[in-house]
Structure formats: C-alpha cells, structure tokens
Scaffold this motif. Structure first.
Motif, mmCIF file in Angstrom:
data_model
loop_
_atom_site.group_PDB
_atom_site.id
_atom_site.type_symbol
_atom_site.label_atom_id
_atom_site.label_comp_id
_atom_site.label_asym_id
_atom_site.label_seq_id
_atom_site.Cartn_x
_atom_site.Cartn_y
_atom_site.Cartn_z
ATOM 1 N N GLY A 1 11.495 9.974 34.991
ATOM 2 C CA GLY A 1 11.754 11.403 35.107
ATOM 3 C C GLY A 1 11.102 12.144 33.962
ATOM 4 N N GLY A 2 10.851 13.425 34.147
ATOM 5 C CA GLY A 2 10.194 14.198 33.112
ATOM 6 C C GLY A 2 8.706 13.929 33.108
ATOM 7 N N TRP A 3 8.205 13.335 32.028
ATOM 8 C CA TRP A 3 6.766 13.108 31.893
ATOM 9 C C TRP A 3 6.244 12.155 32.963
ATOM 10 C CZ3 TRP A 3 3.761 8.758 30.678
ATOM 11 C CH2 TRP A 3 2.419 9.037 30.391
ATOM 12 N N SER A 4 7.036 11.141 33.332
ATOM 13 C CA SER A 4 6.599 10.165 34.320
ATOM 14 C C SER A 4 7.732 9.845 35.288
ATOM 15 C CB SER A 4 6.144 8.869 33.628
ATOM 16 O OG SER A 4 5.883 7.848 34.575
ATOM 17 N N LYS A 5 7.379 9.497 36.511
ATOM 18 C CA LYS A 5 8.414 9.104 37.465
ATOM 19 C C LYS A 5 8.843 7.658 37.243
ATOM 20 C CE LYS A 5 5.143 7.961 41.190
ATOM 21 N NZ LYS A 5 4.767 8.262 42.588
ATOM 22 N N TYR A 6 8.200 6.979 36.271
ATOM 23 C CA TYR A 6 8.570 5.610 35.917
ATOM 24 C C TYR A 6 9.025 5.565 34.458
ATOM 25 C CZ TYR A 6 5.769 4.706 40.084
ATOM 26 O OH TYR A 6 5.266 4.725 41.353
ATOM 27 N N PRO A 7 9.823 4.571 34.090
ATOM 28 C CA PRO A 7 10.212 4.436 32.674
ATOM 29 C C PRO A 7 8.967 4.326 31.790
ATOM 30 C CG PRO A 7 11.519 2.972 34.054
ATOM 31 C CD PRO A 7 10.443 3.516 34.930
ATOM 32 N N TRP A 8 9.047 4.908 30.579
ATOM 33 C CA TRP A 8 7.855 4.943 29.738
ATOM 34 C C TRP A 8 8.201 4.790 28.259
ATOM 35 C CZ3 TRP A 8 7.539 9.573 26.744
ATOM 36 C CH2 TRP A 8 8.385 10.611 27.161
ATOM 37 N N TYR A 9 7.222 4.260 27.531
ATOM 38 C CA TYR A 9 7.303 4.130 26.078
ATOM 39 C C TYR A 9 6.552 5.275 25.415
ATOM 40 C CZ TYR A 9 8.944 -0.738 26.449
ATOM 41 O OH TYR A 9 9.650 -1.883 26.715
ATOM 42 N N ALA A 10 6.873 5.526 24.136
ATOM 43 C CA ALA A 10 6.186 6.584 23.393
ATOM 44 C C ALA A 10 6.149 6.243 21.909
ATOM 45 C CB ALA A 10 6.886 7.921 23.605
ATOM 46 N N LEU A 11 5.105 6.709 21.237
ATOM 47 C CA LEU A 11 4.982 6.559 19.789
ATOM 48 C C LEU A 11 4.094 7.684 19.273
ATOM 49 C CD1 LEU A 11 5.602 4.719 17.310
ATOM 50 C CD2 LEU A 11 3.396 3.628 17.744
ATOM 51 N N ARG A 12 4.592 8.425 18.310
ATOM 52 C CA ARG A 12 3.806 9.516 17.751
ATOM 53 C C ARG A 12 2.541 8.972 17.091
ATOM 54 N NH1 ARG A 12 5.736 11.033 13.375
ATOM 55 N NH2 ARG A 12 7.905 10.998 14.048
ATOM 56 N N GLN A 13 1.425 9.655 17.276
ATOM 57 C CA GLN A 13 0.121 9.149 16.865
ATOM 58 C C GLN A 13 0.018 8.930 15.361
ATOM 59 O OE1 GLN A 13 -3.046 11.141 18.907
ATOM 60 N NE2 GLN A 13 -4.568 10.625 17.368
ATOM 61 N N ASN A 14 0.671 9.775 14.550
ATOM 62 C CA ASN A 14 0.485 9.618 13.104
ATOM 63 C C ASN A 14 1.155 8.367 12.543
ATOM 64 O OD1 ASN A 14 3.082 10.663 13.316
ATOM 65 N ND2 ASN A 14 2.774 12.303 11.834
ATOM 66 N N TYR A 15 2.050 7.745 13.310
ATOM 67 C CA TYR A 15 2.577 6.448 12.879
ATOM 68 C C TYR A 15 1.444 5.421 12.779
ATOM 69 C CZ TYR A 15 7.676 7.206 13.329
ATOM 70 O OH TYR A 15 8.977 7.603 13.165
ATOM 71 N N THR A 16 0.617 5.340 13.802
ATOM 72 C CA THR A 16 -0.469 4.358 13.799
ATOM 73 C C THR A 16 -1.595 4.799 12.873
ATOM 74 O OG1 THR A 16 -1.548 5.345 15.742
ATOM 75 C CG2 THR A 16 0.095 3.632 16.141
ATOM 76 N N GLU A 17 -1.854 6.092 12.797
ATOM 77 C CA GLU A 17 -2.918 6.595 11.934
ATOM 78 C C GLU A 17 -2.659 6.260 10.472
ATOM 79 O OE1 GLU A 17 -4.445 10.478 14.510
ATOM 80 O OE2 GLU A 17 -2.901 10.722 12.963
ATOM 81 N N ALA A 18 -1.403 6.354 10.045
ATOM 82 C CA ALA A 18 -1.072 6.045 8.656
ATOM 83 C C ALA A 18 -1.317 4.572 8.350
ATOM 84 C CB ALA A 18 0.376 6.422 8.364
ATOM 85 N N VAL A 19 -0.956 3.708 9.282
ATOM 86 C CA VAL A 19 -1.185 2.272 9.082
ATOM 87 C C VAL A 19 -2.674 2.000 8.944
ATOM 88 C CG1 VAL A 19 -1.044 0.000 10.178
ATOM 89 C CG2 VAL A 19 0.934 1.527 10.217
#
Length: 236
Positions: free
Chosen positions: A17-35
């Motif tokens: 629901g919302g962004w996708s009709k299927y369950p979905w994962y999310a991660l803000r981009q700056n988490y990976t950018e900092a690494v």
C-alpha cells in the motif's frame, strides 16, 4: 591499498500500500553515501533473522539504522505500552539477531537513533517510552528544522571511546520521542543539556557505539570522525 570493508545496513520496511502494492524495503540514500565516502562498501540487510549468521559471515561491520518506529517495551520489561509507541516487530526481531550476532563476534557496530536504543536493550538497558511524559522540561528532540542543521548540542563524556573520537562537544540533529533510560552493561557516552542520554557504548567490544542523532548527515565534524573510526575498526 586496503580492501574496502563490507558494511551491512539494516533496512526499514513498509507493508503493501502507498508507494507500492507489495511489501517494500527502504533506506535513506545518505546512509550508504556516508559509508562509501569514508572508505567502506554498503550492502542492505533484509529482515531475515534465520540467516543473520550467514550475512554476518560476509560482513566486516554492522550499522543498525533508525526509523519511525519503536522497540517493543516487553523486550526491556515494561508491562504497559505508551499510546505513542509504534512497532515493527519483524524488523526488531531481525535487527536483534544481527546485533547480537555481531556482538558475539566482536564485530564493529554503529547504532544510529533507533539502532542506539536497540543496542541499549541488547545490553540489558531500558527506554523512556515518550520523552515529553517521562522527562519534564525536556528539549524538543523531534526537531522540526532540516536534519542538515543541528537541533541541540551534546556533551561527550570524558573517558569514553566516543570522547576519544569526537572530543568534548558536538552539535547534533535529533528526531526521536524515546530515549535510553538505563544503559544496562553499556556505558553512557553522550548527554543532552536536558539530561537525556544521547549515546552509549560497550567497552567490552572493539567498537560498539550507539548515538541518538543521525551522523550520516555530517552536521558536525565529529560525525565524520565517528565514521572514520568505525570504518578503521572494520579494517582490523
């Protein structure tokens, strides 16, 4: 040239629901950018507690990220649940499996925001379920300004590993309605001006630090220093 350490970052999740009709994962981009910026390679970790050890076998370090949800109060012994508490049980179960597995290996761990709170619970500590009700006169810890701006300062406590990394004072961004109440076998390393615990660490580990703020935004020079120290520990 040193090989870049592989750093696992825990994901957030939402139902269909919302962004996708299927369950979905999310991660803000700056988490990976900092690494990446400080010498690591970032990989995302799904909510799969049964395979936590398999993931950890391949990782050099673990970052437990934040999110707009809370740790189940029953995990730290509270019988009643505050009306503001929102749970993501599958995420918590998976993150606890990864966190405990990493600590059992003495793998470097960085807990961010909710990740810091989960670290406190893993260390036998407890949480304030809602700061405004638990701490009279508390600062506004859910800042309304940009997370690229500081919300308040924190004092870094002398003698802690974090103090050796960042120095005595930082300006930090915060977005949390809960806070660590007691650190269990951990050691408190950062405190806000209103007395709210903003960080803790496990001195029994090579590198196991949790901070209540979001260092991935690199608001303060201490944020970059924290990432450098974490990734240096992942090289060892």
């Amino acid at each position: 040239m040193k090989k870049r350490p592989l750093i696992g970052l825990t994901l957030d999740a939402e139902p269909a629901g919302g962004w996708s009709k299927y369950p979905w994962y999310a991660l803000r981009q700056n988490y990976t950018e900092a690494v990446t910026a400080f010498g690591g390679l970032a990989v995302a970790l799904p909510h799969d507690p049964d395979h936590a050890e398999d993931y950890l076998d391949r990782l050099d370090g673990l970052i437990v990220t934040g999110g707009a949800f809370d740790v189940d109060p029953t995990l730290y012994g509270d019988i009643e649940t505050h009306d503001t508490v929102a749970l993501k049980s599958d995420r918590t179960v998976a993150e606890l499996a990864l966190l405990r597995g990493a600590m059992a290996r003495n793998m470097p761990v960085l807990g961010i925001c909710g990740g810091q709170q989960l670290l406190a619970v893993a260390l036998g500590g407890t949480l304030h379920q809602h700061i405004p009700d638990a701490i009279p006169g508390a600062l506004e810890h859910e800042q309304k300004t940009s997370h690229y701006e500081p919300g308040h300062k924190v004092e870094i406590l002398v003698g802690t590993q974090l103090f050796g990394v960042t120095g005595p004072v930082m300006q930090v961004n915060t977005s949390h309605h809960q806070a660590v109440k007691s650190a269990g076998r951990g050691v408190v390393n950062a405190i806000a001006p209103d007395g709210v615990i903003e960080g803790l660490e496990d001195p029994a580990q090579k590198f196991c630090i949790g901070v209540q703020w979001h260092p991935e935004y690199l608001v303060d020079a201490g944020d970059a220093a924290l990432y450098r120290a974490f990734l240096a520990a992942c090289h060892d």
